[in-house]
Each structure stands twice: as structure tokens, then as C-alpha cells.
Design a protein around this motif. Structure first.
Motif, short mmCIF file in Angstrom:
data_model
loop_
_atom_site.label_atom_id
_atom_site.label_comp_id
_atom_site.label_asym_id
_atom_site.label_seq_id
_atom_site.Cartn_x
_atom_site.Cartn_y
_atom_site.Cartn_z
N ALA A 280 -33.74 -22.12 -54.18
CA ALA A 280 -33.13 -21.40 -55.31
C ALA A 280 -31.86 -20.67 -54.86
O ALA A 280 -30.85 -20.65 -55.57
CB ALA A 280 -34.14 -20.42 -55.89
N GLU A 281 -31.92 -20.07 -53.67
CA GLU A 281 -30.74 -19.36 -53.16
C GLU A 281 -29.60 -20.34 -52.89
O GLU A 281 -28.44 -20.05 -53.19
CB GLU A 281 -31.10 -18.62 -51.87
N ALA A 282 -29.93 -21.51 -52.32
CA ALA A 282 -28.90 -22.52 -52.07
C ALA A 282 -28.29 -23.02 -53.36
O ALA A 282 -27.08 -23.21 -53.46
CB ALA A 282 -29.51 -23.69 -51.28
N LYS A 283 -29.16 -23.20 -54.38
CA LYS A 283 -28.67 -23.65 -55.68
C LYS A 283 -27.77 -22.61 -56.32
O LYS A 283 -26.72 -22.93 -56.91
CB LYS A 283 -29.87 -23.95 -56.59
N ALA A 284 -28.17 -21.33 -56.19
CA ALA A 284 -27.36 -20.25 -56.76
C ALA A 284 -26.01 -20.15 -56.05
O ALA A 284 -24.97 -19.94 -56.67
CB ALA A 284 -28.12 -18.93 -56.66
N GLU A 285 -26.04 -20.30 -54.71
CA GLU A 285 -24.79 -20.25 -53.95
C GLU A 285 -23.87 -21.39 -54.35
O GLU A 285 -22.65 -21.21 -54.48
CB GLU A 285 -25.10 -20.30 -52.45
N LYS A 286 -24.47 -22.58 -54.51
CA LYS A 286 -23.67 -23.73 -54.92
C LYS A 286 -23.07 -23.52 -56.30
O LYS A 286 -21.89 -23.83 -56.55
CB LYS A 286 -24.53 -24.99 -54.91
N ALA A 287 -23.87 -22.97 -57.23
CA ALA A 287 -23.38 -22.71 -58.59
C ALA A 287 -22.25 -21.69 -58.57
O ALA A 287 -21.24 -21.82 -59.28
CB ALA A 287 -24.52 -22.23 -59.47
N GLN A 288 -22.41 -20.65 -57.72
CA GLN A 288 -21.37 -19.63 -57.61
C GLN A 288 -20.09 -20.22 -57.03
O GLN A 288 -18.98 -19.92 -57.49
CB GLN A 288 -21.87 -18.48 -56.73
N TYR A 289 -20.26 -21.10 -56.02
CA TYR A 289 -19.09 -21.76 -55.42
C TYR A 289 -18.37 -22.61 -56.46
O TYR A 289 -17.13 -22.59 -56.54
CB TYR A 289 -19.55 -22.61 -54.24
N GLU A 290 -19.13 -23.38 -57.24
CA GLU A 290 -18.51 -24.25 -58.26
C GLU A 290 -17.80 -23.41 -59.32
O GLU A 290 -16.72 -23.77 -59.81
CB GLU A 290 -19.59 -25.13 -58.90
N LYS A 291 -18.41 -22.27 -59.64
CA LYS A 291 -17.81 -21.38 -60.64
C LYS A 291 -16.47 -20.83 -60.14
O LYS A 291 -15.47 -20.80 -60.87
CB LYS A 291 -18.78 -20.25 -60.96
N ILE A 292 -16.45 -20.39 -58.87
CA ILE A 292 -15.22 -19.85 -58.29
C ILE A 292 -14.18 -20.96 -58.15
O ILE A 292 -12.97 -20.74 -58.40
CB ILE A 292 -15.53 -19.23 -56.91
N LYS A 293 -14.64 -22.14 -57.76
CA LYS A 293 -13.72 -23.27 -57.63
C LYS A 293 -13.06 -23.60 -58.98
O LYS A 293 -11.84 -23.84 -59.05
CB LYS A 293 -14.47 -24.49 -57.09
N MET A 294 -13.84 -23.62 -60.05
CA MET A 294 -13.31 -23.90 -61.39
C MET A 294 -12.33 -22.81 -61.82
O MET A 294 -11.27 -23.09 -62.40
CB MET A 294 -14.45 -24.03 -62.39
N LEU A 295 -12.69 -21.56 -61.51
CA LEU A 295 -11.81 -20.45 -61.85
C LEU A 295 -10.48 -20.57 -61.10
O LEU A 295 -9.41 -20.32 -61.67
CB LEU A 295 -12.49 -19.12 -61.50
N SER A 296 -10.55 -21.00 -59.84
CA SER A 296 -9.34 -21.17 -59.04
C SER A 296 -8.45 -22.27 -59.59
O SER A 296 -7.22 -22.11 -59.70
CB SER A 296 -9.74 -21.49 -57.59
N VAL A 297 -9.07 -23.39 -59.98
CA VAL A 297 -8.30 -24.51 -60.55
C VAL A 297 -7.63 -24.09 -61.86
O VAL A 297 -6.45 -24.38 -62.11
CB VAL A 297 -9.21 -25.72 -60.77
N THR A 298 -8.37 -23.38 -62.71
CA THR A 298 -7.82 -22.94 -64.01
C THR A 298 -6.67 -21.94 -63.80
O THR A 298 -5.62 -22.02 -64.46
CB THR A 298 -8.92 -22.30 -64.84
N ALA A 299 -6.91 -21.00 -62.84
CA ALA A 299 -5.87 -20.00 -62.56
C ALA A 299 -4.61 -20.66 -62.04
O ALA A 299 -3.48 -20.27 -62.40
CB ALA A 299 -6.39 -18.98 -61.55
#
Length: 218
Positions: A152-171
Motif C-alpha cells: 500500500a505504501e509503494a502504491k501510494a508513493e507511486k500515485a504521488q509520484y505520478e501526480k507530481i509528474k503530471m503537475l510538472s508536465v502541465t506546469a
């Protein structure tokens, strides 16, 4: 090592009922007794060669006067009379007394008691087995819970990474369209510091890839 020999007949001539013997080595030609030398006495916790070998105890049971003065006498009394007095305290006599009591029971009672002991042993074995299985099950459940938590922690970390990555691409896309950090922050409903951090990280990574980063230590 100790060897205990119990005799119920009058072996040899002697007034005592307990005799102790050891192994001595005597020269066949000189009649001298083999002794340890000075170095051996210093190196080993013994004083005589005979200390290395078995010590023999000879119990002449029939010579015992039935007056138990110590724990050894209590055992000799038992061996002679097949009886253990209540006041006897020698180690092991309690278990011997229980065995003697069972051996003296009438056959039906003895069989019933032995059957009871067998059932108690089976009950204890079942309990120990259940306890061991319960412990193994608990350990397995803990391991499974830990594995689920890690997943669950690995999944949450991956989701957080994907979220930050998407935010970076949009920015980045908004920045290339002409917006500054404050406008992008307002557009994406994020603190302006987050947008600045994104651009800073991207800039450092780009410089590192191009070999232009310079790090100095003061």
C-alpha cells in the motif's frame, strides 16, 4: 565419571555400608604409584591420575542400620526397605516415591492411573501443538499484514509520484504558453512555491544532463 554398584549380600569384610574406590596405576617393576607431574597439576583441575578415571561407589545395602543421616542414607534406606519416609528430602526421591506408589497399586487401579497419565500426556501434546500452530498462524498473519502495508505504501508513493509528474508536465506546458509561476499557481490552484520548486528541479536536472551544473562546497 561415577559408577554406583548396589549389592544386597555381604561382599568382603568391612564395617561400613558405603565404600569408595578409584583407579590407581602401580609400576609393575618399581611398585611406585603413577602421579601427575608439576606442569600437569598446574594445567588441569585435578591432583591425582585417578581423578581422570571413574570413581566407584559400592553400597552394601544390608549393612545399613536404617538411620538416615544424609541424602545418600535416604536413598540407601529406600533401596533396602522399598520405602520413602515423608521427611526425606534427597533430590529425586519425590519422583521415586510417586513411582513406588503407582507400582504398589492393585492392578486395576494401576492400569486406570496409567490410562489417566496417558490421556494427560495426549492432552498436553495437543495443547502444545495447538499453541505452536497458533503462534505460526499469528506470525504468518503479521507477515501478510506487513506485506500489505508495504504494498500500500509503494502504491501510494507511486500515485504521488505520478501526480507530481503530471503537475510538472502541465506546469511546463503553461509556462511555455507564456504564463509565469504566479499565474500557473493560480491556474492549477497550487501554492506558488510548489510551482517555483518544480521549475527549479527541472532546471537543475537539465543543467546536470548538459554538464553545466557546478557544485561548490564551502
Amino acid at each position: 565419571m561415577i559408577s554406583i554398584n548396589i549389592v544386597y549380600f555381604d561382599l568382603g569384610l568391612g564395617k561400613d555400608y558405603v565404600y569408595v574406590g578409584s583407579t590407581n596405576f602401580v609400576g609393575m617393576h618399581t611398585d611406585d604409584v603413577l602421579e601427575l607431574n608439576a606442569a600437569q597439576k598446574k594445567a588441569y583441575p585435578i591432583s591425582k591420575v585417578s581423578d581422570i578415571f571413574t570413581t566407584y561407589y559400592l553400597l552394601k545395602v544390608n549393612k545399613f542400620d536404617d538411620l538416615a543421616k544424609d541424602s545418600l542414607d535416604e536413598w540407601i534406606y529406600f533401596l533396602k526397605n522399598n520405602e520413602i519416609k515423608d521427611e526425606f528430602k534427597a533430590r529425586g526421591l519425590k519422583e521415586a516415591k510417586e513411582k513406588l506408589r503407582v507400582d504398589n497399586l492393585p492392578d486395576p487401579e494401576k492400569k486406570s492411573y496409567e490410562k489417566y497419565l496417558d490421556s494427560k500426556r495426549i492432552e498436553q501434546n495437543v495443547y502444545k501443538t495447538a499453541l505452536a500452530e497458533g503462534r505460526e498462524l499469528a506470525e504468518q498473519q503479521v507477515k501478510e499484514a506487513e506485506a500489505r502495508t508495504e504494498a500500500a505504501e509503494a502504491k501510494a508513493e507511486k500515485a504521488q509520484y505520478e501526480k507530481i509528474k503530471m503537475l510538472s508536465v502541465t506546469a511546463k506546458a503553461l509556462h511555455e504558453s507564456g504564463m509565469d509561476a504566479e499565474q500557473i499557481a493560480q491556474k492549477l490552484q497550487r501554492p506558488v512555491e510548489v510551482i517555483v520548486d518544480i521549475f527549479t528541479v527541472r532546471s537543475v536536472r537539465r543543467e546536470l544532463r548538459c554538464g553545466q551544473a557546478r557544485i561548490s562546497f564551502g
